[in-house]
Design a protein around this motif. Structure first.
Motif, PDB file in Angstrom:
ATOM      1  N   LEU A 302       0.738  -0.985   0.153  1.00 37.48           N
ATOM      2  CA  LEU A 302      -0.315  -0.190   0.021  1.00 37.48           C
ATOM      3  C   LEU A 302       1.324   1.428  -0.061  1.00 37.48           C
ATOM      4  O   LEU A 302       1.005   2.207  -0.729  1.00 37.48           O
ATOM      5  N   TRP A 303       1.880   1.001   0.806  1.00 35.39           N
ATOM      6  CA  TRP A 303       2.770   2.235   0.936  1.00 35.39           C
ATOM      7  C   TRP A 303       3.790   3.045  -0.399  1.00 35.39           C
ATOM      8  O   TRP A 303       4.013   3.762  -0.379  1.00 35.39           O
ATOM      9  N   ASP A 304       3.969   1.448  -0.732  1.00 33.51           N
ATOM     10  CA  ASP A 304       4.625   2.030  -2.078  1.00 33.51           C
ATOM     11  C   ASP A 304       3.984   2.164  -3.410  1.00 33.51           C
ATOM     12  O   ASP A 304       4.512   3.220  -4.245  1.00 33.51           O
ATOM     13  N   ASN A 305       2.463   1.932  -3.298  1.00 30.95           N
ATOM     14  CA  ASN A 305       1.927   2.753  -4.350  1.00 30.95           C
ATOM     15  C   ASN A 305       1.383   4.572  -3.802  1.00 30.95           C
ATOM     16  O   ASN A 305      -0.224   4.715  -4.378  1.00 30.95           O
ATOM     17  N   LEU A 306       1.823   5.207  -3.253  1.00 29.97           N
ATOM     18  CA  LEU A 306       1.004   6.081  -2.615  1.00 29.97           C
ATOM     19  C   LEU A 306       1.978   7.346  -2.505  1.00 29.97           C
ATOM     20  O   LEU A 306       2.958   6.670  -2.600  1.00 29.97           O
ATOM     21  N   ASP A 368      -7.363   1.445   9.327  1.00 26.22           N
ATOM     22  CA  ASP A 368      -7.375   0.120   9.434  1.00 26.22           C
ATOM     23  C   ASP A 368      -5.896   1.196  10.656  1.00 26.22           C
ATOM     24  O   ASP A 368      -5.447   1.412  10.747  1.00 26.22           O
ATOM     25  N   VAL A 369      -7.010   0.878  11.660  1.00 27.32           N
ATOM     26  CA  VAL A 369      -5.693   0.719  13.220  1.00 27.32           C
ATOM     27  C   VAL A 369      -4.547   0.992  12.949  1.00 27.32           C
ATOM     28  O   VAL A 369      -3.187   1.057  13.634  1.00 27.32           O
ATOM     29  N   PHE A 370      -4.109  -0.616  12.856  1.00 27.75           N
ATOM     30  CA  PHE A 370      -3.001  -0.865  12.863  1.00 27.75           C
ATOM     31  C   PHE A 370      -2.281  -1.354  11.107  1.00 27.75           C
ATOM     32  O   PHE A 370      -1.401  -0.635  11.924  1.00 27.75           O
ATOM     33  N   LEU A 371      -2.754   0.204  10.025  1.00 23.86           N
ATOM     34  CA  LEU A 371      -1.797   0.385   9.652  1.00 23.86           C
ATOM     35  C   LEU A 371      -1.340   1.564  11.020  1.00 23.86           C
ATOM     36  O   LEU A 371      -0.273   2.184  10.498  1.00 23.86           O
ATOM     37  N   LYS A 372      -1.796   2.778  11.265  1.00 23.49           N
ATOM     38  CA  LYS A 372      -0.966   3.991  11.894  1.00 23.49           C
ATOM     39  C   LYS A 372      -0.307   2.977  12.907  1.00 23.49           C
ATOM     40  O   LYS A 372       0.707   3.172  12.975  1.00 23.49           O
ATOM     41  N   ARG A 373      -0.652   1.945  13.381  1.00 19.97           N
ATOM     42  CA  ARG A 373       0.220   1.542  14.458  1.00 19.97           C
ATOM     43  C   ARG A 373       1.812   0.789  13.837  1.00 19.97           C
ATOM     44  O   ARG A 373       2.525   0.879  14.139  1.00 19.97           O
TER      45      ARG A 373
END
Ligand SMILES: Nc1ncnc2c1ncn2[C@@H]1O[C@H](COP(=O)(O)OP(=O)(O)OP(=O)(O)O)[C@@H](O)[C@H]1O
Ligand SMILES: [Mg+2]
Length: 381
Positions: A302-306, A368-373
């Motif tokens: 997800l990160w790579d595509n932002l 997604d709270v785990f993405l934040k963590r």
């Protein structure tokens, strides 16, 4: 022994926590024929809640129909699926069922389809939408009200993921037809559910829309901390776990009470400690590490595509850990080196459209709270 926590499936019965107030209110709405527009962010528990409510309403004598529009991609699909659900109200026994269906939906030709060895069967429908489109819809949208009158029973019809109708009902013809029937049905409560907020708003809050002001708005929130924490403790203890004081509270702090992510973390924690049958406050962090490790591949992708600005904004929000922060304020932009408000606005729009952020009462929350963590760990926030 099976894990007492479920996620990613509808939570029912003993897997379902609290929502007493909501169940009572919605059951009351059904019995009084009130239409309801029920919405929340993804995975807050709308479907689980409505299943409990429909169970309760049925116990109190109501007829209930539940239709999920997620897998419905055309008007034909819709007619078939709705007719199949209506057929379930028409009793057992193939012959009686077919007779009743013929009188309710005379333009549809039911086929009885048997499943497996037992006597289980379902009806499937053949029809020609080309020539009889309007009368077929008229019959369909009257069917539940007719049954409810005949049997003198209240009824509820739930359309889950209702916003999906816009994908194929481009000109709102089907929705106008629905409204023209439903608005006359005193004894039937129509419940529309959805999570894509902007689409639901378009359907229910824009003046020109057929469903403008069609029912009471019911925003579903998270599960209150106290009720959720007793649920967590009980679920662990019921499977023989000792739960150290403070464990449920620590879990809920990390998941911010989000129903789905809470169950996810509890599920993993239970697995990790199943041999020891004990969960300590310090284990909660291990559980979180495990969840994040399992998700990290997806997070990286997800990160790579932002775009860069979107990443910077997410890091800034994760660092603040406070959804109410004023993201266009000069202080925030400067503190996090975000540059101009206009570029931040583009990043926000992208993140909202991708469902990575959600706008809740004027605040920006991570879906997604785990993405934040994960971001907090990766970027030392
Ligand atoms: N009342 C509840 N008690 C315990 N867990 C719950 C409850 N409601 C929801 N959950 C948890 O959240 C998950 C998602 O629930 P559900 O599918 O009902 O949500 P939803 O709002 O319909 O989601 P979607 O937006 O994907 O349709 C469940 O699998 C369960 O783990
Ligand atoms: Mg759902």
């Amino acid at each position: 022994m099976t894990n007492p926590f479920v996620y990613g499936k509808v939570a029912r019965g003993e897997y379902f926590a609290d929502r007493e107030r909501e169940i009572e209110e919605l059951t009351g709405d059904i019995l009084s024929g009130q239409n309801v527009i029920l919405f929340s962010p993804r995975r807050y528990g709308k479907t689980s809640l409505i299943m409990e409510v429909l169970d309760r309403a049925r116990e109190l004598g109501a007829l209930t129909v539940y239709l999920d529009l997620f897998a419905v991609v055309s008007e034909e699909d819709f007619v078939k699926a709705y007719a199949r659900e209506v057929a379930k109200l028409c009793g057992k026994g193939a012959k009686a069922l077919v007779d009743r269906i013929r009188s309710l939906l005379p333009r549809l030709i039911p086929k009885v389809v048997f499943h497996g060895e037992g006597a289980e069967f379902e009806l499937e429908f053949d029809f020609d939408l080309g020539s009889e489109r309007e009368p077929i819809l008229d019959d369909l949208f009257e069917a539940v009200a007719t049954l409810s009158r005949k049997e003198n029973r209240p009824a509820a019809v739930v359309f889950d993921e209702f916003q999906e109708i816009a994908l194929w009902d481009h000109d709102e013809r089907v929705r106008r037809k629905m409204r023209s029937h439903f608005q006359h049905h005193r004894g039937v409560s129509y419940i529309f559910m959805g999570s894509k907020k902007h689409l639901m708003q378009r359907i229910f809050q824009e003046k020109h829309s057929p469903f403008y002001l069609f029912g009471k708005h019911f925003p579903l929130g998270k599960i209150p901390r106290e009720a959720f924490s007793s649920f967590i403790r009980e679920r662990f203890e019921k499977t023989g776990f000792r739960v150290e004081k403070g464990v449920p509270e620590r879990i809920l702090e990390l998941t911010e009470n989000h129903p789905y992510y809470t169950q996810h973390l509890c599920h993993v924690l239970w697995e990790l400690r199943r041999e020891k049958r004990e969960v300590l406050v310090e284990d909660v962090e291990l559980g979180l590490e495990e969840v994040i490790a399992r998700e990290s591949h997806a997070f990286h992708e997800l990160w790579d595509n932002l775009p860069l600005k979107a990443r910077q904004l997410l890091v800034a929000l994760a660092k603040e850990n406070e959804p109410r922060v004023e993201i266009y304020s000069r202080a925030f932009l400067q503190k996090h080196g975000l540059g101009l408000p206009s570029s931040v606005q583009r990043a926000v729009e992208r993140l909202l459209a991708d469902g990575i952020l959600e706008r809740m009462d004027g605040a920006y929350e991570f879906t997604d709270v785990f993405l934040k963590r994960w971001i907090q760990r990766e970027f030392g926030a």
